[in-house]
Structure formats: C-alpha cells, structure tokens
Write an enzyme that holds these catalytic residues in place. Structure first.
Site, PDB file in Angstrom:
ATOM      1  N   GLY A  98      36.045 114.719   5.811  1.00 36.20           N
ATOM      2  CA  GLY A  98      36.442 115.950   5.135  1.00 36.20           C
ATOM      3  C   GLY A  98      37.949 116.036   4.942  1.00 36.20           C
TER       4      GLY A  98
ATOM      5  N   GLY B 280      30.671 122.907   6.352  1.00 35.93           N
ATOM      6  CA  GLY B 280      31.634 121.838   6.052  1.00 35.93           C
ATOM      7  C   GLY B 280      31.019 120.479   6.354  1.00 35.93           C
ATOM      8  N   HIS B 281      30.472 120.358   7.580  1.00 34.81           N
ATOM      9  CA  HIS B 281      29.802 119.100   7.941  1.00 34.81           C
ATOM     10  C   HIS B 281      28.637 118.814   6.978  1.00 34.81           C
ATOM     11  CE1 HIS B 281      31.211 120.460  12.082  1.00 34.81           C
ATOM     12  NE2 HIS B 281      31.773 119.262  11.987  1.00 34.81           N
TER      13      HIS B 281
ATOM     14  N   SER C  16      34.437 124.099  13.638  1.00 31.35           N
ATOM     15  CA  SER C  16      33.661 124.391  14.850  1.00 31.35           C
ATOM     16  C   SER C  16      34.475 125.282  15.774  1.00 31.35           C
ATOM     17  CB  SER C  16      33.307 123.091  15.574  1.00 31.35           C
ATOM     18  OG  SER C  16      32.636 122.216  14.694  1.00 31.35           O
ATOM     19  N   ARG C  17      35.799 125.141  15.729  1.00 32.00           N
ATOM     20  CA  ARG C  17      36.660 125.926  16.630  1.00 32.00           C
ATOM     21  C   ARG C  17      36.747 127.396  16.227  1.00 32.00           C
ATOM     22  NH1 ARG C  17      39.619 120.778  17.106  1.00 32.00           N
ATOM     23  NH2 ARG C  17      39.530 120.196  19.313  1.00 32.00           N
TER      24      ARG C  17
ATOM     25  N   HIS D   4      28.511 123.026  10.853  1.00 31.72           N
ATOM     26  CA  HIS D   4      28.609 124.155   9.922  1.00 31.72           C
ATOM     27  C   HIS D   4      28.524 123.601   8.501  1.00 31.72           C
ATOM     28  CE1 HIS D   4      32.665 122.709   9.427  1.00 31.72           C
ATOM     29  NE2 HIS D   4      32.890 122.855  10.729  1.00 31.72           N
TER      30      HIS D   4
END
Ligand code: AMP
Length: 281
Positions: free
Chosen positions: A147, A36-37, A186-187, A34
């Site tokens: 992160g 963030g990554h 991801s969760r 996503h």
C-alpha cells in the site's frame, strides 16, 4: 481456503498452483485487517489465479519501546474477511516458526532507509526487509501487493527486489481512507473518540500542502511551516515526529518544489504514532 502456520504446507500449496500455471498474488500483512488491506487483496484476486495473504506481527521490525505487545490481533475476524474475498491461502506463522533461536541473517537497505520513518525507527526497515525476503522465499509469488500508505516501505521493498534479483513484480496500491480522509490503519483502533478527531490533522495538513503547491508555492519550508501551524491549531496535543517534503524516488528532502514531490508525515496522537503521505505536483 487453506490456513496454515507451516512453511512446508504453504510451499506445497503454492507449488501446486504454480504447476497449474496459476499466477500467484501475495499480500503480506500484520493482520487486524481493514478496507486498506482488503483493497490489496481485491487487486490480487483480480489479477492472479492464486491469492496468498500472510498475517504475521513481525517482532523484529518493532523497537524496544514500540507497540509489538499491544498491536491489535484478531485472527478469527481476519480469516472471515479473507474467506469472503475468495483468498486461497493464509499463511499465519508463529514467531518461532519464522525465527530459529540461532537466526543470524538480516536484509538491510541502506539508502532509502535513512530518511522519514527510518530516522525515527532505527532497525525498522531492516526488520521489514528481512521478513518480506523470507516471505517471498516461502511463497514465491509472481506479484506482491503493497500500500502507498507505507510509501517508504514500498519503495524499499522495490529496491530490495531489484538489488537482490527477486523474480517478482511489486505493485503499489492507493491509500484507502475513511470518509473524512483519515488513512485507514490498524493502529486507528488505539484512538479514543477525541483522538480520532485530532487524527484528522494529518490528512488536513496534507490537503493544505497540496493546495499550496497547486497554488504555486515552491518553498518546502513554507509548506512545512504551514502544515505544522495547522496541526498545532487543530490538535494542540499532537506531537509531530516529522513532516518532510521529499523526492519520491530517492526520499531526499527537497528545498524547492519542482515537478512531483512527496509530502510525508508522522504524528503522535496521544501514544499512537500515525503516518500519512501524499504525492503533490
Ligand atoms: P500492515 O498490516 O499495516 O503491515 O499493512 C499491510 C499492507 O497493507 C501494507 O502494504 C500497507 O501499506 C497496506 N495498507 C495499510 N493501510 C492501508 C491503507 N489505508 N490503504 C492502502 N493500503 C494499506
């Protein structure tokens, strides 16, 4: 973009880049990527001539009752996203490629791992340190990007790099959030529409903590009690795993808030365990 499951191929490709004096940036992930990554990948792309991303859902960092089997996996989409970011190399190992049948050496950090998630997920950070140490040895990056979303993880990796003399720099990038404040994860894919609304209580409780500290409240117990109250009101079915105000360097709980502190929490929204944190002063 080179995509490989083979450790030798990765070593050779990274080695070639090193010979050309390219700085090697590395972003370890578990996939289901996503924004963030991608913020870590973008930072690596900016600062490094050669960018490697690993995608590996690492079985040894999951507890027996955790979500290793159901963890979201979508390699094709991840590959497309990374290609669009101009990544040079994707390392996508298999479990047997990373862990031989007779695998018996682990890396364990024993101080920072005692707190926060380390308490509720025994063995988790041992699994994380072990896989990250292996990945560092395979890729041999100059800079590795992590992160702040996983604040404790980043601190533990920094400690591992220092204590075991890995020759690389660790950079920690800010938390990327959805428009309403929910930290990307991801969760989050596990959440139903109702749970997605409830999940906002993590961010809201951190914002409340920030406001209280700015307003001069210096008792951690008071701040935590108010965060709990907000969560109970906004998401009555949420189950709090922990809410702690800690020293950002040692991760030890602080009673009196003085200078910079970290507010960190883990909350189950339905079956999904979400974490978030914020530095407060
Ligand atoms: P994961 O795939 O969950 O293991 O995460 C891989 C890396 O991405 C870790 O360093 C995480 O801290 C980082 N990361 C995950 N979510 C976010 C986010 N919302 N903002 C910034 N970094 C993140």
């Amino acid at each position: 973009m080179i995509v490989s499951r083979s450790i030798n191929t990765i070593r050779t490709a990274a080695g070639k880049a090193r010979k050309k004096s390219k700085r090697i940036g590395f972003v370890p992930t578990m996939g289901a990527l996503h924004k963030g990554h991608l913020s870590l990948v973008k930072a690596a792309r900016k600062e490094c001539g050669f960018v490697t991303v690993s995608i590996f859902v690492n079985p040894i960092q999951f507890g027996p009752r955790e979500d290793f089997r159901s963890y979201p996996r979508n390699f094709k989409k991840d590959e497309m996203l990374l290609e669009a970011e101009g990544v040079d190399l994707i390392f996508y190992p298999s479990i047997s490629g990373m862990y031989d049948r007779d695998f018996s050496v682990y890396v364990e950090e024993i101080s920072l791992s005692r707190y926060l998630c380390g308490k509720s997920r025994p063995g988790h950070f041992r699994g994380v340190c072990t896989v990250v140490a292996k990945l560092f040895n395979i890729v041999q990056p100059d800079i590795a990007y992590f992160g702040q979303k996983d604040y404790q993880q980043a601190q533990i990796i920094k400690r591992m790099v220092k204590d075991l003399n890995f020759s690389l720099k660790v950079k920690v990038m800010p938390i990327v959030r959805e428009k309403d404040g929910l930290a990307m994860s991801s969760r989050n894919k596990y959440l139903s529409i109702k749970e997605r609304k409830d999940a906002l209580c993590l961010y809201n409780s951190l914002m409340l903590a920030s406001k209280m500290v700015k307003g001069g409240i210096c008792s951690s117990a008071t701040v935590v009690a108010n965060m709990k109250k907000l969560i109970r009101n906004q998401a009555p079915y949420a189950r709090i795993d922990y809410i702690n105000i800690v020293n950002p360097g040692t991760l030890e709980e602080v009673k009196k808030i003085k200078g910079k502190v970290l507010a960190a929490l883990a909350v189950y929204i339905g079956k999904t365990r979400l974490i978030d944190n914020m530095l407060l002063r």
